[in-house]
Structure formats: C-alpha cells, structure tokens
Design an enzyme around this catalytic site. Structure first.
Site, mmCIF file in Angstrom:
data_model
loop_
_atom_site.group_PDB
_atom_site.id
_atom_site.type_symbol
_atom_site.label_atom_id
_atom_site.label_comp_id
_atom_site.label_asym_id
_atom_site.label_seq_id
_atom_site.Cartn_x
_atom_site.Cartn_y
_atom_site.Cartn_z
ATOM 1 N N GLY A 176 0.768 -1.316 -0.106
ATOM 2 C CA GLY A 176 0.444 0.368 0.144
ATOM 3 C C GLY A 176 0.984 0.913 -0.040
ATOM 4 N N CYS A 177 0.329 2.432 0.330
ATOM 5 C CA CYS A 177 0.992 3.638 0.158
ATOM 6 C C CYS A 177 2.057 4.130 1.139
ATOM 7 C CB CYS A 177 -0.251 5.193 -0.195
ATOM 8 S SG CYS A 177 -1.441 4.410 -0.943
ATOM 9 N N PHE A 178 2.681 3.468 2.246
ATOM 10 C CA PHE A 178 3.462 3.970 2.568
ATOM 11 C C PHE A 178 4.636 3.104 2.480
ATOM 12 C CE2 PHE A 178 1.922 -0.356 4.702
ATOM 13 C CZ PHE A 178 3.428 -1.414 4.688
#
Length: 389
Positions: free
Chosen positions: A163-165
């Site tokens: 995901g985005c991290f």
C-alpha cells in the site's frame, strides 16, 4: 584464522546509504481531472446517477489534482466491461493486465535511473520491487530482471500488497542492504497500476469513489549504495535513519482486500486526523537526537494520500505553506500513485533545487524527512541528509 567480527567488519560499508539516481515513468494516457467525472460515469454506464456524479465532481474539484496518468484507456475498458461494474467478478481480467504492465512500467523507470547512475547494469547487486497492483509467481521482480537483462544472481526482494506507505519501506530496506553489504548497488522499483482498483460508482460506498478520484499510475526507480565512487557516482540524498510504526487506535482506518472483484480499498474519514495526531511523536523520535525541533527548518516529502492529510499535518505542526510545495506539486500533476509517490517527490525536489540555484538538493536545507502513510495505519519515517549541489 579470520574471526567472525573481522569478516563482519569487512562486509559493512563505511558511509551511509545514498540515493545515486532517480528515474520515473507513467503510461502515455493522460487524464485531465476536470473532465474525468464525465468520462468515468459514461464509461461505467452510470450517467443516470446524477446526484452521485455531482458528488464525484465535487470530490475531483477538491482533490487538488490537475491530471493523472492511467494505463486503462477507453478502448481497454470497453473490451473489459466487468472492470467497469461495481464489484463484478473481474480479477482474471485485471490480473492479465497488471502482471504485464507493472514490470513493463517499472522497466521504463529503471532504465532512466540506470542511465543517470552511469554505471553498467552488471554492477547492480540487489533488486527491490514493490507493487500493490497484482500478484504472480515468479513475481514482478523476476520479470524485471529478465526485461532489464540483469545478472541471474542478483539478490531479489519482492514486496506485494503493502500500500501507500511502501515508498518509505523500500528506502528502509535499501538502506539496510547498502550499509551491510560493502559495494552493494541496490535497484529499487515501485510500480503501480490502478487497473486492480478501478470500478464503477456505488451509492452506498463513497470511500470507493474517493479512490477513483485520487489514484493514478506511475513507476519510480532508484539506485542506492554506500560510499559513492568519486568522480563517477553523484549522490543526491543520504539516508540517515528510518523507522516504521503502527499508529495506536487506528485498526481499520485504511485497509484493502484482493478479491474476485479486484482490490477494494476502505478509508475511514478520520485518516487525516490519525496521521496528524501521530506525526509529532514520529518527528521527535527522528529529530531529537539531531537537536532539531523546528520542523520549518527541514525539507519535507510526505506521501500525498489526499489534500486533507497534507492540510492537517501543516496545521498541526504550524508548517509554512512552501514546506509541502514539492509534495503538492506531485499530487497535482500525477495524483496518488501509492508507493511511487514519495520517490517522485524526491525527484521533483532535487530537480527544482538545481533549477532554482539552491545550495543543496533539499531546497537549500541540510536535513529533511520523508513520510509514508498507508494500511495499518502504518507510518514510515526516513531522515534524509541533502547533498551540496
């Protein structure tokens, strides 16, 4: 006889992990945000949902995004109607697209990074590949190794579904690899394609609609290594310290599920509040040892999950508007490209710093921070040291 401690000492690099090159790539299909609601509701056969379209138009207007790049063209979507429906079984169609496109786009970014680095690709010792778009075996890391013609004994690390991290995660891993393997040169690639998350609108799941307004496609690649070769390798940023933490009381704030209908994301409205509430603690942990408590004195690279997150972080820390300039510029020109975003921002910052005649790659400042936010809610922190231009 040589001791283990002597062997370990010889295996370790002397200096910090350093970013030596950056390359980025996007699909050719550019989508203007102002006209996207018309296209989106037409291609998903949802033009009769007038009120929902008006809501989506407002989401797009408030997104602070001007344009995005997408692999999914009108032609591809017409050939794959199941992808255009809300929650229709469509995983096979999506997978068939992304298992090809993710490594291909990654190659495009990697070729640019390798060219800037200026060294033969045979000197790449490690490969980290990260994507939230599709899963296969052998993975995108293997496909990229073949596409680039890397040596078969390159040490590969494949990160799926982070995901985005994960733009922060790949930097943390690259740092550890470069500093603990003398002479290592790590190719880092994040490649994201929204074909796994695209779907038609739903009156009952507005959080899905938020994703349709924000996400875009892109790939970014870095070369990371310690002890740069003088006159040959040109450092861009040094990575000094990294951390990862799960924000307290944040379970379910951001989650994604890969199912027959593709990858679905669920976002709670209080995500910006959770991030801003926990960012101060992360900054203290990172910068107190350096004697830094004025966060306007450092340069900023934050994953642009959406404008509300950036607004609340600015407000919480009393940051000057220019602190998030590079971050907002990437959000505006590319949308949210998940893990690749922060690497695009690194590139944007070093380029603008050179163009504007500043003293360092970090907007003229010495120290900086890179934040990744994503499912968990997970926060990645990287302390960066800029390089004199």
């Amino acid at each position: 006889m040589v001791s283990v401690s002597e062997i370990r000492k010889a295996q370790r690099a002397e200096g910090p992990a350093t970013i030596l090159a950056i390359g980025t790539a996007n699909p050719a299909n550019c989508v203007e945000q102002s006209t996207y609601p018309d296209f989106y509701f037409r291609i998903t056969n949802s033009e009769h949902k007038i009120e929902l379209k008006q809501k989506f138009q407002r989401m797009c207007d408030k997104s602070m995004i001007n344009r995005r790049y997408m692999y999914l063209t009108e032609e591809i979507l017409k050939e794959n109607p199941s992808v255009c429906e809300y929650m229709a079984p469509s995983l096979d169609a999506r997978q068939d697209m992304v298992v090809v496109e993710v490594p291909r786009l990654g190659k495009e970014a990697a070729v640019k990074a390798i060219k800037e680095w200026g060294q033969p690709k045979s000197k790449i010792t490690h490969l980290i590949f990260c994507t939230t778009s599709g899963v296969d075996m052998p993975g995108a890391d293997y496909q990229l190794t073949k596409l680039l013609g890397l040596r078969p004994y390159v040490k590969r690390y494949m990160m799926y579904q982070q995901g985005c991290f994960a733009g922060g995660t790949v930097l943390r891993l690259a740092k550890d690899l470069a500093e603990n393997n003398k002479g290592a040169r790590v190719l880092v690639v994040c490649s994201e394609v929204t074909a796994v998350t695209f779907r038609g609108p739903s009156d009952t799941h507005l959080d899905s609609l938020v994703g349709q307004a924000l996400f875009g496609d892109g790939a970014a690649a870095l070369i990371v290594g310690s002890d740069p070769l003088p006159e040959i390798e040109k450092p861009i940023f040094e990575m000094v310290w990294t951390a990862q933490t799960i924000a307290p009381d944040s379970e379910g704030a951001i989650d994604g599920h890969l199912r027959e209908a593709g990858l679905t994301f669920h976002l709670l409205k209080d995500v910006p509040a959770i991030v801003s509430k926990n960012i101060d603690k992360a900054l203290v942990e990172a910068f107190q040892p350096l004697g830094i408590s004025d966060y306007n004195s450092i340069f900023w690279i934050a994953h642009p999950g959406g404008p509300a997150i950036l607004d609340q972080v600015e407000q919480k820390l009393a940051l000057k508007p220019e602190k998030m300039k590079a971050t907002r510029e990437v959000l505006s020109e590319y949308g949210n490209m998940s893990s690749a975003c922060v690497l695009f921002i690194l590139d944007e910052m070093r380029r603008k710093s050179i163009q504007n005649g500043l003293k360092t790659t970090g907007e003229g400042l010495e120290w900086g921070v890179l934040f990744g936010f994503g499912p968990g809610l997970t926060i990645e922190t990287v302390v960066l040291h800029s390089v004199v231009i």
